[in-house]
Write a protein that holds these residues in place. Structure first.
Motif, mmCIF file in Angstrom:
data_model
loop_
_atom_site.group_PDB
_atom_site.id
_atom_site.type_symbol
_atom_site.label_atom_id
_atom_site.label_comp_id
_atom_site.label_asym_id
_atom_site.label_seq_id
_atom_site.Cartn_x
_atom_site.Cartn_y
_atom_site.Cartn_z
ATOM 1 N N GLY A 281 0.813 -1.214 0.000
ATOM 2 C CA GLY A 281 0.000 0.000 0.000
ATOM 3 C C GLY A 281 0.841 1.256 0.000
ATOM 4 N N ALA A 282 1.869 1.289 0.827
ATOM 5 C CA ALA A 282 2.740 2.466 0.896
ATOM 6 C C ALA A 282 3.458 2.684 -0.433
ATOM 7 C CB ALA A 282 3.749 2.320 2.030
ATOM 8 N N ILE B 26 11.261 2.767 3.910
ATOM 9 C CA ILE B 26 10.078 3.593 3.673
ATOM 10 C C ILE B 26 9.665 4.222 4.995
ATOM 11 C CG2 ILE B 26 7.678 3.621 2.873
ATOM 12 C CD1 ILE B 26 8.428 0.810 1.581
ATOM 13 N N VAL B 27 9.541 5.534 4.991
ATOM 14 C CA VAL B 27 9.081 6.249 6.176
ATOM 15 C C VAL B 27 7.958 7.179 5.745
ATOM 16 C CG1 VAL B 27 9.695 7.892 8.005
ATOM 17 C CG2 VAL B 27 11.348 6.154 7.282
ATOM 18 N N ALA C 252 4.955 13.767 4.075
ATOM 19 C CA ALA C 252 5.529 13.098 2.905
ATOM 20 C C ALA C 252 5.806 11.628 3.194
ATOM 21 C CB ALA C 252 6.827 13.784 2.502
ATOM 22 N N THR C 253 6.075 10.898 2.122
ATOM 23 C CA THR C 253 6.572 9.523 2.219
ATOM 24 C C THR C 253 7.977 9.526 1.651
ATOM 25 O OG1 THR C 253 4.367 8.586 1.947
ATOM 26 C CG2 THR C 253 6.223 7.129 1.513
#
Length: 96
Positions: free
Chosen positions: A22-23, A74-75, A80-81
Motif C-alpha cells: 500500500g505504501a 520507507i518512512v 511526505a513519504t
C-alpha cells in the motif's frame, strides 16, 4: 533472575514485501509486489513481494532474502513519504 517477558522470535517480526504494498503503491501509483529488483549488495534478483519486510519501527525496511542487505526503506510522515532505494541496483518496470 528470570525474564518473564516474552520476546518475539525474529521470524515473528519478518513479513513479506506485500506488507508494504500500500505504501509503495501510493508513491509509485502501481502495485510493485511483482516488480523485480537487483540487490546492490549481493546481486541477487527478487520480486518486491519476496523481500523480507520489517515493519515494527517508525518506518519499514525491506531486506534481500539472499544476503539480508537493506534494499528499501520507507518512512511515512504527515507531510511526505520517503523511499530510500539505494540498496537496489535497479527495480525493473516492464512496458505495457
Amino acid at each position: 533472575m528470570s525474564d518473564d517477558t516474552a520476546r518475539p522470535d525474529e521470524a515473528d517480526l519478518v513479513l513479506g514485501g506485500n506488507a508494504v504494498a500500500g505504501a509503495l503503491s501510493s508513491v509509485f501509483g502501481a502495485d510493485l509486489t511483482g516488480v523485480p529488483g537487483r540487490c546492490a549488495h549481493c546481486g541477487a534478483v527478487a520480486m518486491v513481494a519476496e523481500l523480507r519486510a520489517y515493519v515494527r519501527a517508525p518506518g519499514s525496511v525491506l531486506r534481500c532474502p539472499s544476503c539480508g542487505g537493506v534494499i528499501l526503506r520507507i518512512v511515512e510522515t504527515a507531510e511526505a513519504t520517503y523511499v530510500d532505494a539505494r540498496g537496489a541496483s535497479y527495480l525493473r518496470f516492464d512496458r505495457r
